[in-house]
Every structure is written in structure tokens, then in C-alpha cells.
Design an enzyme around this catalytic site. Structure first.
Site, mmCIF file in Angstrom:
data_model
loop_
_atom_site.group_PDB
_atom_site.id
_atom_site.type_symbol
_atom_site.label_atom_id
_atom_site.label_comp_id
_atom_site.label_asym_id
_atom_site.label_seq_id
_atom_site.Cartn_x
_atom_site.Cartn_y
_atom_site.Cartn_z
ATOM 1 N N ASP A 16 -11.392 -6.966 21.831
ATOM 2 C CA ASP A 16 -10.457 -6.808 22.947
ATOM 3 C C ASP A 16 -11.139 -6.226 24.176
ATOM 4 O O ASP A 16 -10.856 -6.627 25.307
ATOM 5 C CB ASP A 16 -9.294 -5.906 22.520
ATOM 6 C CG ASP A 16 -8.314 -5.659 23.657
ATOM 7 O OD1 ASP A 16 -7.708 -6.631 24.142
ATOM 8 O OD2 ASP A 16 -8.164 -4.491 24.071
ATOM 9 N N CYS A 24 0.836 -1.206 0.000
ATOM 10 C CA CYS A 24 0.000 0.000 0.000
ATOM 11 C C CYS A 24 0.866 1.249 0.000
ATOM 12 O O CYS A 24 1.898 1.295 0.668
ATOM 13 C CB CYS A 24 -0.914 0.011 1.227
ATOM 14 S SG CYS A 24 -2.360 -1.017 1.080
ATOM 15 N N HIS A 25 0.425 2.258 -0.743
ATOM 16 C CA HIS A 25 1.142 3.531 -0.760
ATOM 17 C C HIS A 25 0.795 4.355 0.480
ATOM 18 O O HIS A 25 -0.357 4.342 0.920
ATOM 19 C CB HIS A 25 0.757 4.348 -2.001
ATOM 20 C CG HIS A 25 1.132 3.716 -3.292
ATOM 21 N ND1 HIS A 25 0.376 2.722 -3.877
ATOM 22 C CD2 HIS A 25 2.190 3.924 -4.114
ATOM 23 C CE1 HIS A 25 0.940 2.360 -5.019
ATOM 24 N NE2 HIS A 25 2.042 3.063 -5.192
ATOM 25 N N MET A 78 -8.206 0.200 0.945
ATOM 26 C CA MET A 78 -7.519 -0.553 1.993
ATOM 27 C C MET A 78 -7.530 0.199 3.317
ATOM 28 O O MET A 78 -7.584 -0.415 4.390
ATOM 29 C CB MET A 78 -6.082 -0.875 1.576
ATOM 30 C CG MET A 78 -5.981 -1.869 0.422
ATOM 31 S SD MET A 78 -6.914 -3.389 0.703
ATOM 32 C CE MET A 78 -6.200 -3.991 2.226
ATOM 33 N N GLU A 79 -7.485 1.519 3.251
ATOM 34 C CA GLU A 79 -7.547 2.308 4.483
ATOM 35 C C GLU A 79 -8.905 2.122 5.167
ATOM 36 O O GLU A 79 -8.989 1.981 6.395
ATOM 37 C CB GLU A 79 -7.302 3.786 4.173
ATOM 38 C CG GLU A 79 -5.853 4.148 3.932
ATOM 39 C CD GLU A 79 -5.274 3.610 2.631
ATOM 40 O OE1 GLU A 79 -4.042 3.573 2.494
ATOM 41 O OE2 GLU A 79 -6.059 3.225 1.727
#
Length: 202
Positions: free
Chosen positions: A171, A118-119, A156-157
Site C-alpha cells: 500500500d 481462531c480463539h 495464526m497471529e
């Protein structure tokens, strides 16, 4: 199927070759050959694979900067006890949805450090929203939208933000019930760039 995702079967090399209709005798040299040499159609069109079949970062230096946006969604399936604790803000670690929101935003900014090809992207905006569904679903629904102006998209972000926000929910509540499950994570919308607007099938 799940929009925006590809599911591959779990196969050994010999079964993988059979799955792709490749003679098993070719399996020992398959990974040493280029897509063109191996005879596997389609691999040469993968944007993150070069002509030798090796991983490569895409060169976006000649692409036009446009306004780009992407939205991803994830679902966390809570147990009855965990749902009640989140709904009533009774989780000992604190505000589950608030902490998960911050985690998602932080993850979006760190995507290029987590996903190798990824950039690094200058994120102009990031909205991570979490809400509890109505019973009997007992779900936390995560929606993450990322925006930028640049030469490559932010799918992707958005996916990373939704994923890490979901992991954070787990969590926060795992002390109540470790049986909480993270469901599908998928892209539901993107805009900008050469391919323009895209919506997941409903």
C-alpha cells in the site's frame, strides 16, 4: 514445497471428486454428508470440522496453559524504483517499514476478528521486524514473532502479522509501482503446547 502450507489445485466439484477418487455421482450429496459417511479419510481428523462435517471452533478448555511462541516470515519483492525509494526514505506516504511494523502488530491483536475459528488470545509479546535485503534481491523481508501463555498456539497471529505487514508495504509503495509482488508467507518456527518445538525445513 512451502513449509507450513498446503497447496490445493483449482478444481470444479466433478474434478475435485475425481482428484479424491470419489465417484462423480456422489458429488451432489457430498457436502451434505459427514466425513464418515462420505468415505473421505482424513476429514474427520481436521480439528476445525465436527463429526457432521461442519465448521466448529476447537474446545481448548481442557488443554494446559503453556508458554507458546510462533514466528512467520513474508517477503515483498520490490521493483528497482520502489526499492530505491524505500531505501532512501523517499516514499511520499512516509516511513514504509515503520508503518508496516505497526500494521503487523495491530493485525496480530485482531486475528480472531479476521479468521473465523481462531480463539481470542491474550498476546504477551509481538515483534514485527522488517529489513531490506541486499541488491540485487530488492526485497523487504518481514519476520513476525508472537508469544503468549495459554491453551492454544499463536501460529495464526504470527502469520496474520506477517501478511498484513506485507500488504502495508504494498500500500505504501503502490503509487510508485503497482508491479510490486508479495511472495511466500510461511510459518518458520513454533514452540509450546502438546506438539512442542517445530521448525520449517530449510
Amino acid at each position: 514445497g512451502i513449509s507450513g502450507s498446503v497447496v490445493m489445485p483449482s478444481l470444479g466439484m466433478s474434478s475435485f471428486c475425481k482428484y479424491l477418487h470419489i465417484p462423480s455421482s456422489s458429488s451432489s450429496s457430498l457436502l451434505m454428508r459427514s466425513p464418515r459417511e462420505s468415505g473421505i479419510s482424513g476429514l474427520s481428523t481436521l480439528t476445525h470440522v465436527d463429526q457432521q462435517g461442519k465448521a466448529a471452533m476447537v474446545d481448548v478448555s481442557q488443554k494446559t496453559n503453556t508458554v507458546r511462541s510462533a514466528t512467520a516470515r513474508a517477503v515483498v519483492h520490490l521493483t528497482n524504483e520502489a526499492y530505491k525509494a524505500v531505501h532512501n526514505n523517499e516514499v511520499k506516504k512516509g516511513d514504509v517499514l515503520g508503518v508496516a511494523k505497526l500494521a503487523g502488530i495491530m493485525a496480530a491483536k485482531a486475528t480472531s476478528n479476521l479468521i473465523p475459528l481462531c480463539h481470542p488470545i491474550e498476546i504477551r509479546g509481538c515483534d514485527v521486524n522488517l529489513h531490506l535485503s541486499e541488491p540485487p534481491a530488492n526485497d523487504v523481508v518481514v519476520n513476525a514473532t508472537v508469544r503468549t501463555v495459554g491453551a492454544t498456539g499463536v501460529e495464526m497471529e504470527a502469520m496474520t502479522a506477517a501478511s498484513v505487514a506485507s500488504l502495508t508495504v504494498y500500500d505504501m509503495v503502490k503509487g510508485i509501482d503497482k508491479g510490486v509482488k508479495i511472495g511466500e508467507v510461511k510459518l518458520i518456527h513454533k514452540s509450546g503446547g502438546k506438539s512442542g518445538e517445530w521448525h520449517a525445513e530449510k
